[in-house]
Design a protein around this motif. Structure first.
Motif, mmCIF file in Angstrom:
data_model
loop_
_atom_site.group_PDB
_atom_site.id
_atom_site.type_symbol
_atom_site.label_atom_id
_atom_site.label_comp_id
_atom_site.label_asym_id
_atom_site.label_seq_id
_atom_site.Cartn_x
_atom_site.Cartn_y
_atom_site.Cartn_z
ATOM 1 N N UNK A 1 57.226 -63.347 25.263
ATOM 2 C CA UNK A 1 56.749 -63.930 24.013
ATOM 3 C C UNK A 1 56.100 -62.861 23.135
ATOM 4 N N UNK A 2 56.382 -62.946 21.839
ATOM 5 C CA UNK A 2 55.795 -62.031 20.892
ATOM 6 C C UNK A 2 54.356 -62.425 20.599
ATOM 7 N N UNK A 3 53.497 -61.432 20.511
ATOM 8 C CA UNK A 3 52.102 -61.713 20.192
ATOM 9 C C UNK A 3 51.973 -62.184 18.753
ATOM 10 N N UNK A 4 51.052 -63.102 18.532
ATOM 11 C CA UNK A 4 50.828 -63.618 17.182
ATOM 12 C C UNK A 4 50.147 -62.541 16.351
ATOM 13 N N UNK A 5 50.734 -62.242 15.212
ATOM 14 C CA UNK A 5 50.188 -61.223 14.329
ATOM 15 C C UNK A 5 49.132 -61.841 13.427
ATOM 16 N N UNK A 6 47.942 -61.311 13.482
ATOM 17 C CA UNK A 6 46.836 -61.842 12.700
ATOM 18 C C UNK A 6 46.816 -61.206 11.320
ATOM 19 N N UNK A 7 46.607 -62.029 10.332
ATOM 20 C CA UNK A 7 46.435 -61.523 8.980
ATOM 21 C C UNK A 7 45.010 -61.012 8.813
ATOM 22 N N UNK A 8 44.745 -60.336 7.713
ATOM 23 C CA UNK A 8 43.393 -59.831 7.493
ATOM 24 C C UNK A 8 42.395 -60.969 7.322
ATOM 25 N N UNK A 9 42.895 -62.140 6.798
ATOM 26 C CA UNK A 9 42.010 -63.303 6.696
ATOM 27 C C UNK A 9 41.611 -63.803 8.082
ATOM 28 N N UNK A 10 42.594 -63.820 9.019
ATOM 29 C CA UNK A 10 42.290 -64.246 10.397
ATOM 30 C C UNK A 10 41.289 -63.309 11.059
ATOM 31 N N UNK A 11 41.489 -62.007 10.852
ATOM 32 C CA UNK A 11 40.570 -61.027 11.433
ATOM 33 C C UNK A 11 39.175 -61.164 10.850
ATOM 34 N N UNK A 12 39.101 -61.446 9.540
ATOM 35 C CA UNK A 12 37.796 -61.616 8.904
ATOM 36 C C UNK A 12 37.076 -62.845 9.453
ATOM 37 N N UNK A 13 37.825 -63.938 9.646
ATOM 38 C CA UNK A 13 37.245 -65.160 10.203
ATOM 39 C C UNK A 13 36.764 -64.913 11.627
ATOM 40 N N UNK A 14 37.585 -64.227 12.439
ATOM 41 C CA UNK A 14 37.199 -63.940 13.822
ATOM 42 C C UNK A 14 35.965 -63.057 13.880
ATOM 43 N N UNK A 15 35.920 -62.047 13.029
ATOM 44 C CA UNK A 15 34.764 -61.157 13.002
ATOM 45 C C UNK A 15 33.506 -61.907 12.588
ATOM 46 N N UNK A 16 33.647 -62.785 11.596
ATOM 47 C CA UNK A 16 32.499 -63.581 11.162
ATOM 48 C C UNK A 16 32.005 -64.488 12.283
ATOM 49 N N UNK A 17 32.950 -65.110 13.005
ATOM 50 C CA UNK A 17 32.576 -65.993 14.111
ATOM 51 C C UNK A 17 31.848 -65.229 15.207
ATOM 52 N N UNK A 18 32.320 -64.000 15.490
ATOM 53 C CA UNK A 18 31.675 -63.188 16.522
ATOM 54 C C UNK A 18 30.265 -62.789 16.095
ATOM 55 N N UNK A 19 30.124 -62.377 14.836
ATOM 56 C CA UNK A 19 28.806 -61.956 14.346
ATOM 57 C C UNK A 19 27.816 -63.118 14.340
ATOM 58 N N UNK A 20 28.280 -64.291 13.904
ATOM 59 C CA UNK A 20 27.406 -65.467 13.895
ATOM 60 C C UNK A 20 27.008 -65.843 15.321
ATOM 61 N N UNK A 21 27.970 -65.766 16.257
ATOM 62 C CA UNK A 21 27.674 -66.095 17.656
ATOM 63 C C UNK A 21 26.661 -65.127 18.247
ATOM 64 N N UNK A 22 26.822 -63.834 17.946
ATOM 65 C CA UNK A 22 25.869 -62.838 18.437
ATOM 66 C C UNK A 22 24.479 -63.058 17.844
ATOM 67 N N UNK A 23 24.438 -63.428 16.580
ATOM 68 C CA UNK A 23 23.146 -63.696 15.951
ATOM 69 C C UNK A 23 22.456 -64.898 16.584
ATOM 70 N N UNK A 24 23.220 -65.963 16.823
ATOM 71 C CA UNK A 24 22.647 -67.150 17.459
ATOM 72 C C UNK A 24 22.194 -66.844 18.880
ATOM 73 N N UNK A 25 22.977 -66.011 19.589
ATOM 74 C CA UNK A 25 22.577 -65.616 20.942
ATOM 75 C C UNK A 25 21.264 -64.859 20.917
#
Length: 294
Positions: A1-25
């Motif tokens: 199976x081919x890996x799903x290619x993330x757009x820059x919008x997807x990467x930005x959303x993922x990065x934001x989610x990680x940063x928010x999670x780290x802040x809450x932690x």
């Protein structure tokens, strides 16, 4: 199976989610860490302040002093006993009630449901509760921790939602083999419902461990006091502080009231904190499975 290619919008959303999670932690975990490092620091040195990341002068004397206080040990033991017995009893009674309420042919089922729903929104109040407990001789009685919390309708709804997700064929085949509801509940329902049992056990256990209301109003016997009440007294009552301060002075210890508070506080939150990882794999499934309906 081919890996799903993330757009820059997807990467930005993922990065934001990680940063928010780290802040809450950080926001949720650092206060507990701050209590820990101060409790592991020499009390006299900690009074200077500015301890933020690690103990400046490591010492276990604070914890040694905590476990030398008989009333703290008694409170810790009473909290453990109440939590274990109260949780087991509440989960058993509530789950059996929920199993019965899932049966459509149960007589007066709708009446039971209506009366139970009322308890979610209204209570009798402190004074009527006091007189009821007094009438049943539960004041200054260990059972006052157990009996009033045997049934919680919100927990019952969670059990009912999970039980309804079990295949009906299991019940039908068990009935055909001559099994009764008691056998089905203990031999079929409970083994298949461990996620919701773990979730409700966690809820009930935390409620018992942290409860300050019941021992404050209905228990005056010092030997039955739980750790939350003792901790509040240690933090607020001048008399308790003076007694401990006198004890510390007599023993020429470097432990201070502030460092002793930190150690006591950490001891009180540690058991429940360690319990969460053990039930984490059940927790999400137990909460999300099924839909809550009467």
């Amino acid at each position: 199976m081919n890996a799903i290619k993330l757009t820059w919008e997807d990467k930005a959303v993922n990065l934001t989610a990680v940063l928010v999670s780290l802040f809450l932690l950080l926001v949720t975990a650092y206060p507990l860490y701050y209590v820990l490092i101060n409790s592991l620091n020499d009390g006299a040195d900690a009074a200077r302040g500015h301890i933020y990341f690690y103990p400046r002068v490591f010492s276990l004397e604070n914890y040694s002093m905590v476990f030398k206080q008989n009333y703290l040990i008694t409170g810790l033991g009473m909290s453990l006993l109440r939590t274990i017995v109260g949780t087991l009893a509440a989960v058993l009674v509530t789950s059996m009630a929920a199993y019965a309420l899932t049966k459509e042919n149960l007589k007066f089922r709708k009446l039971y449901m209506m009366l139970s729903i009322v308890t979610m929104y209204f209570s009798g109040g402190l004074i009527p509760l006091y007189f009821v407990l007094d009438e049943f001789h539960l004041l200054n009685n260990f059972l006052v921790y157990i009996l009033p919390s045997l049934f919680t309708f919100f927990h019952c709804l969670l059990f009912m939602a999970f039980f309804r997700e079990l295949p009906k064929e299991l019940y039908e085949s068990a009935y055909m083999d001559g099994a009764n509801d008691l056998f089905i509940f203990f031999k079929i329902v409970i083994p298949l419902s461990m996620p919701v049992f773990a979730t409700i056990s966690l809820f009930a256990g935390v409620n018992h461990w942290n409860d300050y209301f019941i021992p404050s109003f209905f228990i005056s016997n010092e030997s039955l006091q739980t750790l939350p009440v003792i901790l509040i007294r240690l933090l607020s009552l001048n008399e308790a502080q003076q007694q401990i301060q006198q004890y510390l002075g007599n023993h020429q210890s470097k432990v201070t009231m502030e460092s002793l508070r930190y150690a006591t506080l950490f001891v009180s939150v540690l058991p429940i904190t360690l319990l969460y990882p053990l039930v984490q794999r059940f927790f999400v499934k137990g909460m999300l499975v099924g839909s809550i309906k009467a």
